[in-house]
Design a protein around this motif. Structure first.
Motif, PDB file in Angstrom:
ATOM      1  N   SER A  32     -18.600 -59.832   6.517  1.00  0.00           N
ATOM      2  CA  SER A  32     -18.682 -60.165   4.933  1.00  0.00           C
ATOM      3  C   SER A  32     -17.521 -59.575   4.633  1.00  0.00           C
ATOM      4  O   SER A  32     -16.958 -60.159   3.472  1.00  0.00           O
ATOM      5  N   ARG A  81     -14.628 -62.540   5.219  1.00  0.00           N
ATOM      6  CA  ARG A  81     -14.944 -63.707   4.324  1.00  0.00           C
ATOM      7  C   ARG A  81     -14.393 -63.551   2.684  1.00  0.00           C
ATOM      8  O   ARG A  81     -13.617 -64.216   2.223  1.00  0.00           O
ATOM      9  N   GLU A  98     -12.843 -71.446   8.741  1.00  0.00           N
ATOM     10  CA  GLU A  98     -14.163 -71.234   8.665  1.00  0.00           C
ATOM     11  C   GLU A  98     -15.057 -71.627   9.904  1.00  0.00           C
ATOM     12  O   GLU A  98     -15.621 -71.209  10.745  1.00  0.00           O
ATOM     13  N   LEU A 133     -14.184 -68.424  12.132  1.00  0.00           N
ATOM     14  CA  LEU A 133     -15.180 -67.425  11.652  1.00  0.00           C
ATOM     15  C   LEU A 133     -16.391 -67.763  12.172  1.00  0.00           C
ATOM     16  O   LEU A 133     -16.871 -66.807  12.680  1.00  0.00           O
ATOM     17  N   ARG A 134     -16.808 -68.922  11.936  1.00  0.00           N
ATOM     18  CA  ARG A 134     -18.361 -69.115  12.242  1.00  0.00           C
ATOM     19  C   ARG A 134     -18.393 -68.959  13.935  1.00  0.00           C
ATOM     20  O   ARG A 134     -19.470 -68.506  14.334  1.00  0.00           O
TER      21      ARG A 134
END
Lengths: 257, 241
Positions: free
Chosen positions: A185, A188, A241, A245-246
């Motif tokens: 978190s 992001r 992303e 990240l994902r």
């Protein structure tokens, strides 16, 4: 595990449900812009044209590159320092009470103020620019990780202690995995915030980068170019992303039911 | 080397006294069950012996070098590591054929790559049991590890425990509330008094093995003990009136 079980059709429908709102937004923009017929709201097509032109001239890639480099450096520095600070404050009540006021101060001083001060004190240099961004971001990472460090499962740490795991394993295999949700978190939010601050920092005191470019376009009232740069920027965030990240998060969350 | 525990006193931060003048020894390879009412400081005792709790007055003499195995009330596996990774976390050599063989020994042959939350409670405890034995401990501490399991699963785990114990012969301290379980597993049972706890009764057992929790010998002995000391499980050895 769920990733592997997903059928191609499901994966496609997942992608589609992400893409169609964007297409709808673009369509709406096109319609409104055609109706308005104004210099301050160019159509998406016009923006796209400028985007292609800027890419082929090499300008956009150069400035985007400069910005991305600044973002990457400040992101890494802010994460490492913020995580360290957060863990320290989550573990030690004394450190927490000493540093808490600084954290609140850091969270609330406007980015514009720290940026200007950094430039005045350290000159219009790359170091000052990075420093300004890092100082802005650290408190947010720290506050997040402090929560994580407070929620560490003492029972699992006892297991590590009883079985005399070496320090590095205790940290990387028992302690840190408990912080992953907090790390993600922070990453992001961090990326989102750092983009924004880097642009302000570039606008105020650098002669390259997306922020600098947008500043110049502003002087010439070139809305189309501003939107073209914004578009390039957003595309990059989406790619980051989706490609970094994902997948990383899915991998680290494999064990969750 | 003999395990020797001698605790003069253990006080908690709030001033309450958990343990006073508790001492015992256990010879190498001995299986000692520790039975006592809840709140008698059994968990505290194991934490002191394992080194997790160092704030006490007294002396410990632990088996020389070598790790301690500890099986907690809950399995306490790392949820983000697979079964294989959980095991190799405590013992680097637990991989490949050796790991497969160890897992097969407790009936978890095909579970190496599963995560703990994909296993049943009984299976998780088998992994925890295996982890405790993997470090080749000379001392194995067990804190009521089978207490929340259904009877057949608990029986199965006790069988695995005895098999592993007979294989490598560590000294075992096994805390339980369950008198029959203690009598079925141990060479010797220590009954603790209510807190601040000390040893109320030190009972050597010479029943032949194997003896199940439900075996007539264990049942008869339990009954006999409770007739003689009706409040034994509350930690009192006042004889029946």
């Amino acid at each position: 595990m769920s990733e592997e079980l997903k059928s191609p059709r499901e994966a496609q429908s997942g992608l589609w449900s992400r893409v169609w709102p964007l297409l709808a937004l673009t369509l709406l923009w096109q319609v409104v812009a055609m109706q308005a017929h104004s210099r301050v709201l160019p159509t998406p097509l016009a923006v796209f044209e400028v985007l292609l032109r800027e890419i082929s001239s090499g300008d956009l890639l150069f400035h985007l590159g400069q910005t991305v480099t600044r973002v990457a450096i400040s992101f890494c520095l802010a994460m490492v320092l913020g995580v360290g600070l957060g863990i320290l404050m989550g573990r030690s009540r004394r450190a927490d009470s000493v540093l808490d006021s600084f954290l609140i101060l850091g969270l609330n001083v406007p980015a514009l103020v720290t940026t200007i001060l950094c430039y005045i004190w350290f000159g219009l240099s790359e170091t000052a620019a990075i420093l300004a961004v890092v100082v802005n971001k650290i408190p947010m990472v720290a506050i997040n990780l402090r929560e994580g460090a407070r929620a560490i499962d003492a029972q699992l740490m006892e297991v590590a202690q009883v079985y005399r795991l070496p320090r590095s394993e205790r940290f990387f295999k028992v302690y840190l995995p408990q912080l992953y949700p907090y790390l993600f978190s922070s990453a992001r939010n961090g990326l989102a915030l750092i983009w924004k601050i880097v642009l302000v920092v570039e606008l105020l005191g650098r002669s390259d980068g997306v922020g600098f470019q947008i500043g110049s376009f502003f002087h010439f009232f070139d809305i189309t170019s501003i939107l073209a740069y914004t578009l390039a920027f957003s595309a990059l965030i989406f790619l980051l992303e989706a490609l970094l990240l994902r997948p990383l998060e899915n991998r680290l969350n494999r064990w969750r039911p | 080397m003999t395990l020797s525990v001698s605790i003069q006193s253990k006080q908690f931060a709030n001033g309450s006294c958990a343990i006073r003048d508790l001492s015992f020894t256990a010879r190498p390879g001995e299986f000692v069950a520790i039975v006592g009412p809840s709140g008698a400081g059994k968990t505290t005792l194991l934490k002191i012996i394992s080194g997790l709790d160092t704030a006490f007055e007294g002396q410990l003499q632990l088996p020389a070098a070598g790790k301690i195995g500890f099986m907690f009330q809950e399995p306490r596996l790392m949820p983000w590591l697979t079964v294989a990774q959980n095991l190799s976390l405590v013992d680097k050599t637990a991989s490949g054929a050796r790991l497969t063989q160890c897992l097969a020994q407790v009936g978890l042959k095909d579970c190496a790559d599963l995560f703990p939350n994909q296993l049943s409670g009984g299976m998780q405890r088998r992994v925890a049991l295996l982890r405790a034995f993997l470090v080749a401990p000379q001392l194995l501490l067990m804190d009521a590890p089978f207490q929340s399991l259904d009877a057949p699963t608990a029986d199965q785990l006790r069988a695995h425990l005895l098999e592993l114990w007979q294989g490598s012969q560590p000294t075992v301290l096994f805390v339980t509330h369950n008198l029959q379980e203690a009598l079925a597993l141990a060479d010797r049972v220590l009954f603790l008094s209510p807190g601040p706890s000390r040893i109320a009764l030190d009972l050597p057992l010479d029943l032949p093995r194997p003896r199940g929790v439900d075996s007539p010998a264990v049942q008869a002995l339990a009954q006999q003990l409770l007739q003689r000391y009706p409040d034994l499980l509350k930690g009192s050895v006042q004889p029946a009136a």
